[in-house]
Design an enzyme around this catalytic site. Structure first.
Site, PDB file in Angstrom:
ATOM      1  CG  ASN A 199      -1.999   1.023   1.163  1.00  0.00           C
ATOM      2  OD1 ASN A 199      -1.843   2.077   0.539  1.00  0.00           O
ATOM      3  ND2 ASN A 199      -3.119   0.744   1.791  1.00  0.00           N
ATOM      4  CB  CYS A 204      -6.316  -0.493   0.475  1.00  0.00           C
ATOM      5  SG  CYS A 204      -7.395   0.835   1.032  1.00  0.00           S
ATOM      6  CG  HIS A 451      -8.584  -1.377   4.593  1.00  0.00           C
ATOM      7  ND1 HIS A 451      -7.470  -0.954   3.902  1.00  0.00           N
ATOM      8  CD2 HIS A 451      -8.419  -2.707   4.801  1.00  0.00           C
ATOM      9  CE1 HIS A 451      -6.666  -1.980   3.725  1.00  0.00           C
ATOM     10  NE2 HIS A 451      -7.222  -3.053   4.257  1.00  0.00           N
ATOM     11  CG  ASP A 468      -6.331  -6.476   4.400  1.00  0.00           C
ATOM     12  OD1 ASP A 468      -6.083  -5.363   3.896  1.00  0.00           O
ATOM     13  OD2 ASP A 468      -6.790  -6.611   5.544  1.00  0.00           O
TER      14      ASP A 468
END
Length: 1116
Positions: A199, A204, A451, A468
């Site tokens: 990131n 993200c 997020h 993630d």
């Protein structure tokens, strides 16, 4: 009675058997293994399996205890039991928890992590069994976890429901003990076979989309086949950057950076810290790739994968007339609000709207007719992208809101359901529109940020993975599907024995985008992608990068075996002092460094030095450097002979208390008259090694001239002839000596008395003496910096500042060398002198924003800062060298008492715009602005009334009331527009509406994903009740004076929140604008679609100076 039972059997489900590993030896209870996951690609490490415990509770209704425990069962080597409250834990629900059975006897600090589900089995229809799952880190404080409101007691005790049969209740617990993994040591590749993306700050949203696209192998293969050359650079080529990224995702062992890709988009660091919308990025990126694929072997891939078509139709009910229009789509926006699942959204999508009453349809030849209007699908794409409308504009609150309602989506989506009710008559019914879920993109957070991450099953098997950012983990299907539905969830109770009412909370993590793949196209899309699909030059380039990375990794891993030795010599000091550095002696990062094994004896290292510099070992003497308390860094002492027989590693530990891997040395080499090396002289305690710099005020130059050993009790006067020789002066030249003591935080350079001993002046090894001609001190007026202290002060504080005209914020206008200690008055005086301005108070300065690379919104107030340094420091102590300037027509102190507004006046009858700066006292009103403006502009008639509007990105957001104070009006972001109020608007009838009219375009060379772009000057228009579009068009053409031929090509649409609904000439316009006094009225407007051919006016640049609402843009 407690017993082991298999789980309820579904069709084709195998009977599960007890795990033999757990049946050996005495146990309180046996547990059944329910499933074990097969390895994903590249063999992954498996979590321990899950086990199911079944508890039959007889005479359930006659239980008279508040709490009731099951027998103990073992999972993962631990003792567990189920705890229920048969009559509820102070609630009218069954309460149920998983409990650590031996928590009271476990050692201090124990903890264990488990994923588990609890269920009450329906003994009539097993599919109605109630099952809830969760996970928890159990410890001494929280030794049980579960659900206070598991299910209503009324349902549990109702015999007809099937949960209590023959007064027996069956409870199941499925438990999987998981390893507690250290986040930092977690290896995604090892655990899952996949790697994540780093990131960059707020990327993200991009990472989740890129992972989704990468895991569509057909798309990945097409990207690999896009032509690139070995001369391309990833940072300048989107295809190459994406190829590089995909290659690394496929073959790298660790998370992959996206900086090359965002650089290829033309983004700067600021763009990477702006969180954008996944849907917007998906559309823009797809458009770019579609464009880049044109004329290549993969042309049309985007359309083949993602493009579908639907038909908009209007069909008359009472006459035989039907109008249709075919449109393509790359994704579908589905309503979440008011829909329980995807099917309900599709039902709403194809819902038929009745056009009747005041809203009748004007059919050619038939006049106004009752009709039905709707959308049907001609074909769906192989990869179906569904954008769930989680964000909506709330007109009542005048803001965007996030919809967190529960919204279900199936693992398999059948769009042929109900005999193909979503399909148009011309759809090919031979194509089976059965889709399987590939990925779920999730947004966690609120409307202003949050997020993004994605759940993906890359091979469409039963194995789901959560991507993630850098971390990839294995997840079960429930986590990927049900937990992303949104809605409300009950927070499990931590202390079931106490009177706690259940707490429900809204789940802010929910699905935002779904990707489905058509079953019939599955084999083609989930295809094999290997190295032969990757261009050879790309393989070579990326393998080389990987090898270099591996080498660095190896060096890093072996770093503990090596020491870096940095060797500074006289040559380095002479090269650096006066050019690269002025203070201290050397920049150690720019001297020769050696990577030496720690075990190597230092004497052997000297042989390496002899080979490198041609200095025989016997002529080398090495000095250790030391950091002094005043933060200077100087040679401290020579190495002793007994130290030189030690290993390099031992020496580093002696010299370096910080324990870093470096050993810094100064190599002393004495040269004879023939410049050949000599053995180093003996050094006693009375010998001091001093370094000398020479300063020439006429040239403003400082240079290194050498070093000398002096006697501690000797006097500087004894070495003056030697210093003159080193500087190239006659031996009797008078010189002044100064000691350079320190330079942080301020310069300290003191005069040396030549008559007292060196020791009395507190001089020691490694000290620096600067000297200059004494005669120069007598010519102070002749030189800017006549002596060494003033020169060093100047060097320490000097700052070259790049000045830019505020109206041209990207172009350097001139540079000035200033001092960081200059006052506000010093700075503006120098700028005024540079510009030839007589009065420095007319100079106004604005600081630079290091993040946006733009001027800060507010200028610097008159004497608002003390020093130049304060003007150049950003919020986080980051410094810049840019300032912006303006030349005012009145002094700044006077101006600060006034409010200046930049107003664009639109003439009523002439096609011209004039910019006026209105200056009034800050307590003035908008009415005062209008009065002042009337004295400056040409009106169409003397009694004309004016109004002031707020315009932003070609939309009208506000009409300012005349009594509004001007102090809070901001013209930095918005354009203020003044115009005459048309006479017709002053006499609105009861049914007349004043609507917004905006110009817009959708680029015809692009596909349907192109978003609406507004341009030109927006305006108001009165529409009468019952007035058709044909009537309105006549008035618009007259107002804008557009030629017939051009006007005939224009399209007209009603737009709400950016979605156009095209109008026919017969449509009654007022019927579209039903609501009055709508908040956010600028988002409902009559849109005029035509090419943007108007010249850009200079005042619009003001709107783009600040990135207030920055859309996703890919510039290359």
């Amino acid at each position: 009675m407690t017993m082991v039972t298999p789980p309820p059997l579904e069709e084709d489900e195998e009977m599960l058997v007890p795990n033999p590993a757990l049946t050996e030896g005495p146990q309180p209870m046996e547990a059944l293994q329910t499933e074990t996951a097969t390895p994903a690609e590249n063999q992954q490490v498996e979590d321990p399996p899950a086990y199911r415990f079944t508890w039959r509770i007889e005479n359930f209704s006659r239980l008279n205890t508040k709490k009731h425990y099951s027998e103990i069962f073992f999972v993962g080597g631990y003792k567990w039991r189920v705890l229920i409250f048969p009559k509820g834990n102070n609630v009218d629900h069954l309460s149920m928890y998983l409990d650590v059975a031996d928590s009271a006897t476990l050692p201090y600090g124990w903890s264990r992590y488990a994923q588990f589900s609890l269920a009450v089995i329906n003994q009539i229809h097993s599919k109605y069994s109630i099952r809830k799952d969760t996970h928890h880190q159990f410890n001494a404080r929280e030794s049980d976890w579960g659900f206070t409101s598991f299910m209503p007691l009324s349902e549990l005790y109702d015999p007809s429901r099937g949960y209590l049969v023959n007064d027996t209740c069956i409870v199941e617990a499925e438990v999987a003990v998981r390893r507690v993994v250290d986040y930092w040591s977690y290896d995604s590749k090892k655990e899952t076979g996949y790697v994540g993306l780093k990131n960059q700050g707020a990327t993200c949203y991009m990472n989740s989309l890129l992972q989704t696209l990468y895991h569509i192998p057909y798309f990945r293969k097409a990207v690999y086949h896009m032509p690139t050359t070995e001369n391309d650079m990833p940072s300048g080529s989107i295809p190459l950057a994406l190829q590089s990224l995909f290659y690394k995702l496929q073959y790298s062992d660790c998370s992959v950076a996206t900086k090359e890709l965002t650089k290829s988009f033309g983004w700067d660091t600021y763009d990477s810290f702006m969180q954008h919308d996944v849907q917007e990025l998906n559309r823009v990126l797809s458009e770019k790739l579609e464009d880049k694929m044109k004329g290549t072997v993969v042309e049309g891939t985007i359309q083949q994968l993602f493009e579908g078509h639907h038909m908009n139709y209007i069909e008359c009910i009472n006459v035989d007339y039907k109008s249709t229009r075919k449109e393509s789509f790359y994704d579908l926006q589905l309503d979440v609000k008011g829909c329980r699942d995807v099917y309900a959204s599709f039902d709403k999508y194809v819902e038929v709207e009745r056009l009747e009453g005041d809203n009748k349809y004007h059919a050619e030849q038939y006049g106004l007719q009752d009709a039905k209007k709707g959308v049907l699908f001609i074909d769906f794409p192989p990869v179906l992208q569904l954008q769930l409308k989680r964000f909506e504009y709330d007109f009542m609150r005048d803001t965007m809101v996030k919809i967190n309602d529960r919204y279900e989506f199936p693992l398999q989506l059948d769009l042929d359901r109900d005999n193909g009710k979503y399909l148009s008559p011309e759809a090919d019914r031979r194509v089976r529109n059965l889709y399987t879920l590939h990925s779920v993109l999730v947004h966690s957070g609120g409307v202003h940020g949050g997020h993004y991450y994605a759940f993906i099953r890359p091979t469409l098997s039963d194995h789901w993975f959560k991507f993630d950012d850098e971390r990839v983990t294995k997840e079960d299907m429930k986590r990927a599907l049900e937990e992303q539905y949104g809605g409300e969830e009950e927070l499990p109770q931590t202390n079931p024995g106490f009177n706690n009412t259940p707490f429900k909370f809204t789940k802010y993590s929910n699905a935002y985008m779904l990707v489905y793949i058509r079953e019939s196209d599955k084999e083609k899309i989930i295809c094999n992608v290997d190295e032969k699909d990757i261009a050879e030059h790309l393989r070579i380039r990326l393998k080389k990068e990987q090898e270099e990375k591996e080498q660095k990794k190896k060096e890093k891993a072996e770093a503990h075996l090596y020491t870096i030795i940095k060797v500074a010599r006289d040559e380095d000091l002479a090269e650096q002092i006066g050019t690269e550095i002025y203070f201290d002696l050397v920049d150690h990062d720019k001297v020769r460094s050696f990577r030496i094994q720690k075990q190597l004896p230092f004497n052997h290292f000297k042989e390496e030095v002899a080979k490198e510099f041609g200095i025989p070992v016997q002529f080398q003497r090495f000095w250790l450097w030391a950091k002094r308390q005043n933060h200077t860094y100087r040679p401290n002492r020579p190495l002793m002979p007994q130290e030189e027989i030690q290993s390099v590693g031992q020496l580093r530990e002696i010299s370096n208390k910080a324990h870093n891997a470096e050993l810094k040395l100064f190599l002393e080499v004495e040269l004879g008259l023939d410049l050949r090396p000599l053995p180093p002289p003996d050094k006693t305690r009375d010998d001091i090694l001093l370094f000398f710099k020479f300063y020439e005020p006429e040239k403003e130059e400082l240079r290194y001239v050498g070093r000398l050993f002096v006697k501690a009790l000797g006097k500087p006067s004894e070495i003056l002839s030697k210093l003159n020789e080193m500087a190239g002066f006659p031996q009797n030249e008078e010189i002044e000596l100064y000691e350079e003591i320190k330079f942080e935080p301020s310069v300290m350079c003191e005069h040396i008395d030549k008559r007292i001993p060196f020791r009395s002046s507190q001089l020691e090894d490694g000290d620096i003496i600067c000297y200059q001609k004494s005669s120069m001190l007598d010519s102070e007026d002749q030189y800017r910096y006549p002596d060494i202290p003033t020169f060093l002060e100047y060097v320490h504080n000097r700052q070259v500042v790049r000045f830019r005209l505020l109206e041209k914020p990207k172009e350097d206008d001139f540079c000035l060398e200033l001092s960081k200690l200059f006052t506000y008055d010093d700075v503006v005086e120098r700028v005024a002198r540079q510009l030839g301005v007589d009065d420095p108070s007319k100079i106004r300065l604005t600081s630079h924003n290091c993040y946006s690379q733009q001027p800060k919104p507010q200028p610097i107030k008159f004497r608002g800062v003390e020093h130049l340094l304060d003007m150049l420091v950003h919020y986080n102590q980051q410094t810049t060298d840019i300032l912006y300037y303006e030349v005012l027509d009145i002094p700044l102190p006077e101006l600060q008492g006034l409010k200046t507004l930049k107003v664009a006046f639109h003439h009523a009858t002439k096609d011209e715009v004039a910019i006026h700066c209105i200056r009034l006292p800050k307590n003035s009103t908008v009415g005062d602005v209008i009065s002042e403006l009337k004295t400056k502009v040409e009106l169409s008639h003397p009694n004309a009334e004016l109004r002031l509007l707020e315009v932003f990105y070609h939309k009208i957001y506000k009409i300012f009331p005349p009594n509004e104070k001007i102090e809070n009006i901001n013209d930095q972001y918005w354009t203020l527009r003044a115009e005459e109020i048309p006479e017709e608007e002053k006499n609105l009838g009861p049914h007349d509406r004043l609507i917004h009219v905006y110009h817009f375009t959708r680029d015809p060379t692009q596909n349907q994903m192109q978003q609406v772009q507004n341009f030109g000057d927006p305006f108001f228009l009165i529409i009468r009740e019952g007035e058709t579009l044909a009537d309105v068009k006549v008035r618009i053409q007259k107002k804008l004076q557009v030629p017939d031929e051009e006007f005939a090509k224009w399209k007209f649409a009603f737009l709400s929140l950016g979605r156009p609904e095209y109008l026919q000439d017969s449509d009654v316009v007022s019927s579209r604008f039903q609501r009055r006094d709508v908040y956010g009225a600028w988002e409902q407007y009559l849109g005029l679609e035509h090419p943007d051919t108007t010249p850009r006016r200079t005042y619009t640049a003001n709107q783009n100076r600040h990135t207030f609402e920055k859309p996703v843009k890919i510039y290359n």
